[in-house]
Design a protein around this motif. Structure first.
Motif, PDB file in Angstrom:
ATOM      1  N   GLY A  10       0.613  -1.091   0.258  1.00  0.00           N
ATOM      2  CA  GLY A  10       0.519  -0.283   0.017  1.00  0.00           C
ATOM      3  C   GLY A  10       1.043   1.265  -0.070  1.00  0.00           C
ATOM      4  O   GLY A  10       2.093   1.572  -0.429  1.00  0.00           O
ATOM      5  N   LYS A  11      -0.090   2.489  -0.187  1.00  0.00           N
ATOM      6  CA  LYS A  11       0.928   3.907   0.302  1.00  0.00           C
ATOM      7  C   LYS A  11       1.636   3.531   1.372  1.00  0.00           C
ATOM      8  O   LYS A  11       2.871   4.095   1.112  1.00  0.00           O
ATOM      9  N   ALA A  12       1.171   3.383   2.444  1.00  0.00           N
ATOM     10  CA  ALA A  12       2.138   3.486   3.439  1.00  0.00           C
ATOM     11  C   ALA A  12       3.037   2.386   4.209  1.00  0.00           C
ATOM     12  O   ALA A  12       3.386   2.070   5.369  1.00  0.00           O
ATOM     13  N   ALA A  32       5.723   8.520   2.432  1.00  0.00           N
ATOM     14  CA  ALA A  32       4.387   9.757   2.633  1.00  0.00           C
ATOM     15  C   ALA A  32       3.490   9.464   1.764  1.00  0.00           C
ATOM     16  O   ALA A  32       4.743  10.458   0.480  1.00  0.00           O
ATOM     17  N   THR A  33       2.298   9.893   1.454  1.00  0.00           N
ATOM     18  CA  THR A  33       1.420  10.777   0.439  1.00  0.00           C
ATOM     19  C   THR A  33       0.454  11.500   0.543  1.00  0.00           C
ATOM     20  O   THR A  33      -0.065  11.593   1.450  1.00  0.00           O
ATOM     21  N   ALA A  34       0.249  12.312  -0.177  1.00  0.00           N
ATOM     22  CA  ALA A  34      -1.473  13.274   0.219  1.00  0.00           C
ATOM     23  C   ALA A  34      -2.385  12.954  -0.773  1.00  0.00           C
ATOM     24  O   ALA A  34      -1.908  12.471  -2.014  1.00  0.00           O
ATOM     25  N   PHE A  35      -3.709  13.594  -0.274  1.00  0.00           N
ATOM     26  CA  PHE A  35      -4.154  14.132  -1.443  1.00  0.00           C
ATOM     27  C   PHE A  35      -4.225  12.202  -3.034  1.00  0.00           C
ATOM     28  O   PHE A  35      -4.033  13.209  -3.963  1.00  0.00           O
ATOM     29  N   ASN A  36      -4.562  11.316  -2.316  1.00  0.00           N
ATOM     30  CA  ASN A  36      -4.541  10.351  -3.696  1.00  0.00           C
ATOM     31  C   ASN A  36      -3.691   9.679  -3.895  1.00  0.00           C
ATOM     32  O   ASN A  36      -3.589   8.996  -5.432  1.00  0.00           O
ATOM     33  N   GLY A  37      -2.609   9.925  -3.588  1.00  0.00           N
ATOM     34  CA  GLY A  37      -1.664  10.122  -4.422  1.00  0.00           C
ATOM     35  C   GLY A  37      -0.950  10.649  -4.892  1.00  0.00           C
ATOM     36  O   GLY A  37       0.259  10.285  -5.833  1.00  0.00           O
ATOM     37  N   GLU A  38      -1.744  11.985  -5.242  1.00  0.00           N
ATOM     38  CA  GLU A  38      -1.031  12.850  -5.907  1.00  0.00           C
ATOM     39  C   GLU A  38       0.746  13.263  -5.489  1.00  0.00           C
ATOM     40  O   GLU A  38       1.638  13.714  -6.288  1.00  0.00           O
ATOM     41  N   PRO A 196       0.150   9.590  13.636  1.00  0.00           N
ATOM     42  CA  PRO A 196       0.005  11.097  13.229  1.00  0.00           C
ATOM     43  C   PRO A 196       0.038  11.426  11.715  1.00  0.00           C
ATOM     44  O   PRO A 196      -0.308  12.312  11.530  1.00  0.00           O
ATOM     45  N   ASP A 197      -0.488  10.432  10.812  1.00  0.00           N
ATOM     46  CA  ASP A 197      -0.982   9.822   9.353  1.00  0.00           C
ATOM     47  C   ASP A 197      -2.313   9.839   9.068  1.00  0.00           C
ATOM     48  O   ASP A 197      -2.846  10.152   8.443  1.00  0.00           O
ATOM     49  N   THR A 198      -3.331   9.041  10.056  1.00  0.00           N
ATOM     50  CA  THR A 198      -4.327   9.666  10.512  1.00  0.00           C
ATOM     51  C   THR A 198      -5.245   9.780  10.923  1.00  0.00           C
ATOM     52  O   THR A 198      -6.182   9.931  11.365  1.00  0.00           O
ATOM     53  N   ASP A 211       1.169  16.628  13.263  1.00  0.00           N
ATOM     54  CA  ASP A 211       0.851  15.477  12.664  1.00  0.00           C
ATOM     55  C   ASP A 211       0.485  15.256  10.785  1.00  0.00           C
ATOM     56  O   ASP A 211       1.453  15.990  10.289  1.00  0.00           O
ATOM     57  N   LYS A 212       0.457  14.633   9.956  1.00  0.00           N
ATOM     58  CA  LYS A 212       0.927  14.694   8.525  1.00  0.00           C
ATOM     59  C   LYS A 212       0.130  16.192   7.730  1.00  0.00           C
ATOM     60  O   LYS A 212       0.710  16.357   6.968  1.00  0.00           O
ATOM     61  N   ASP A 213      -0.857  16.422   8.529  1.00  0.00           N
ATOM     62  CA  ASP A 213      -0.786  17.889   7.341  1.00  0.00           C
ATOM     63  C   ASP A 213       0.357  19.243   7.060  1.00  0.00           C
ATOM     64  O   ASP A 213       0.582  20.004   6.239  1.00  0.00           O
ATOM     65  N   PHE A 215       2.846  18.138   6.298  1.00  0.00           N
ATOM     66  CA  PHE A 215       4.012  17.011   5.253  1.00  0.00           C
ATOM     67  C   PHE A 215       2.273  17.639   3.740  1.00  0.00           C
ATOM     68  O   PHE A 215       2.616  18.249   2.968  1.00  0.00           O
ATOM     69  N   ARG A 216       1.145  17.551   3.984  1.00  0.00           N
ATOM     70  CA  ARG A 216      -0.041  17.794   3.006  1.00  0.00           C
ATOM     71  C   ARG A 216       0.397  19.050   2.701  1.00  0.00           C
ATOM     72  O   ARG A 216       0.339  19.435   1.664  1.00  0.00           O
ATOM     73  N   ARG A 217       0.961  20.061   3.765  1.00  0.00           N
ATOM     74  CA  ARG A 217       0.461  21.123   3.778  1.00  0.00           C
ATOM     75  C   ARG A 217       2.202  22.168   3.407  1.00  0.00           C
ATOM     76  O   ARG A 217       2.498  23.159   3.452  1.00  0.00           O
TER      77      ARG A 217
END
Ligand code: TMP
Ligand code: ASP
Length: 236
Positions: A10-12, A32-38, A196-198, A211-213, A215-217
């Motif tokens: 999977g992704k993680a 780590a991925t975000a936005f559905n793997g984008e 922290p991913d979830t 948390d993962k925000d 990374f996302r941001r």
């Protein structure tokens, strides 16, 4: 227990068979991925934090009456778990407005909600995990009414436990996502991870995101945030 053939990546996490058909080994990655793997990246050491934190939390949830897939931690990144078929629902709880809720509802991040919200997404990457309700899940055969009732009851217990658990470590539980699985005899148990991913976790005094925000941001100090959570929970 030894890893045999890889079943899935999977992704993680990677998942391996063992010589027991009812048991699998999960191996947590730093990917780590975000936005559905984008968006793709690496969070160094994340696999260790997420594996050990999930196992610690799952053991406590078992004590609180929520059955989980945890069997035994094997190493920093590897855990022996019960084999389940994952119920294709992402079960999300929100205590404070953030993320997709804030966007969808036009409510500022950080706004306290009057009661916790339990919501479902259909776990389907091709569709981008669309928001659904109980009727969608029933009509599409994703789960039975009895399974949905069990999942909701366990999820509310998980939220009550986690809120207090994180608060005691100086963190507010803003929201989180969990997944459930069905064992070969049809029993519903908590699976996947709590990390922290979830979860969205904010410092109780400063509201700093831990948390993962981060990374996302692209907020920086991503590894530091994961390590801080690990340390505050007494796991470092
Ligand atoms: P959202 O606000 O983006 O819907 O996220 C709600 C919570 O679910 C948040 O704690 C992050 C978590 N989450 C996952 O674990 N996996 C996902 O793919 C997404 C979109 C969110
Ligand atoms: N893990 C999810 C993905 O890759 C998203 C997320 O956690 O934001 O799309």
């Amino acid at each position: 227990m030894e890893k045999l053939e890889q079943l899935y990546e999977g992704k993680a996490k990677k998942v391996f068979k063992t010589d027991d058909p009812e048991l699998l080994i999960v191996d947590y990655k730093d990917d780590a991925t975000a936005f559905n793997g984008e968006k793709k990246g690496t969070i160094m050491g994340k696999g260790v934090v997420n594996n050990r934190m999930t196992n610690h939390v799952f053991a406590k949830l078992e004590e609180a009456g929520v059955p989980t897939h945890l069997v035994q931690e094997l190493s920093d990144r590897e855990t022996l778990v019960k084999k389940v078929s994952i119920v294709p629902l992402e079960v999300i709880v929100r205590n404070v407005a953030a993320g997709s809720f804030s966007k969808r509802m036009g409510v500022a991040e950080g706004t306290e909600l009057l009661c916790p919200i339990l919501e479902f997404s259909y776990k389907n990457d091709d569709l981008g995990d669309p928001f659904i309700n109980d009727d969608y899940a029933l009509a599409l055969g994703l789960a039975t009414q009895e399974e949905i009732d069990t999942i909701k009851a366990y999820t509310r217990k998980v939220n009550e436990f986690l809120k207090g658990y994180f608060l005691a470590a100086g963190m507010k539980l803003i929201d989180f996502k969990i997944e459930f699985g069905k064992t070969s005899d049809g029993t519903i148990i908590l699976a996947d991870e709590i990390s922290p991913d979830t979860c969205r976790l904010w410092d109780v005094h400063t509201n700093e995101k831990l948390d993962k925000d981060r990374f996302r941001r692209d907020m920086g100090n991503v590894e530091e945030a994961y390590n801080e959570v690990f340390k505050r929970l007494g796991l470092a």
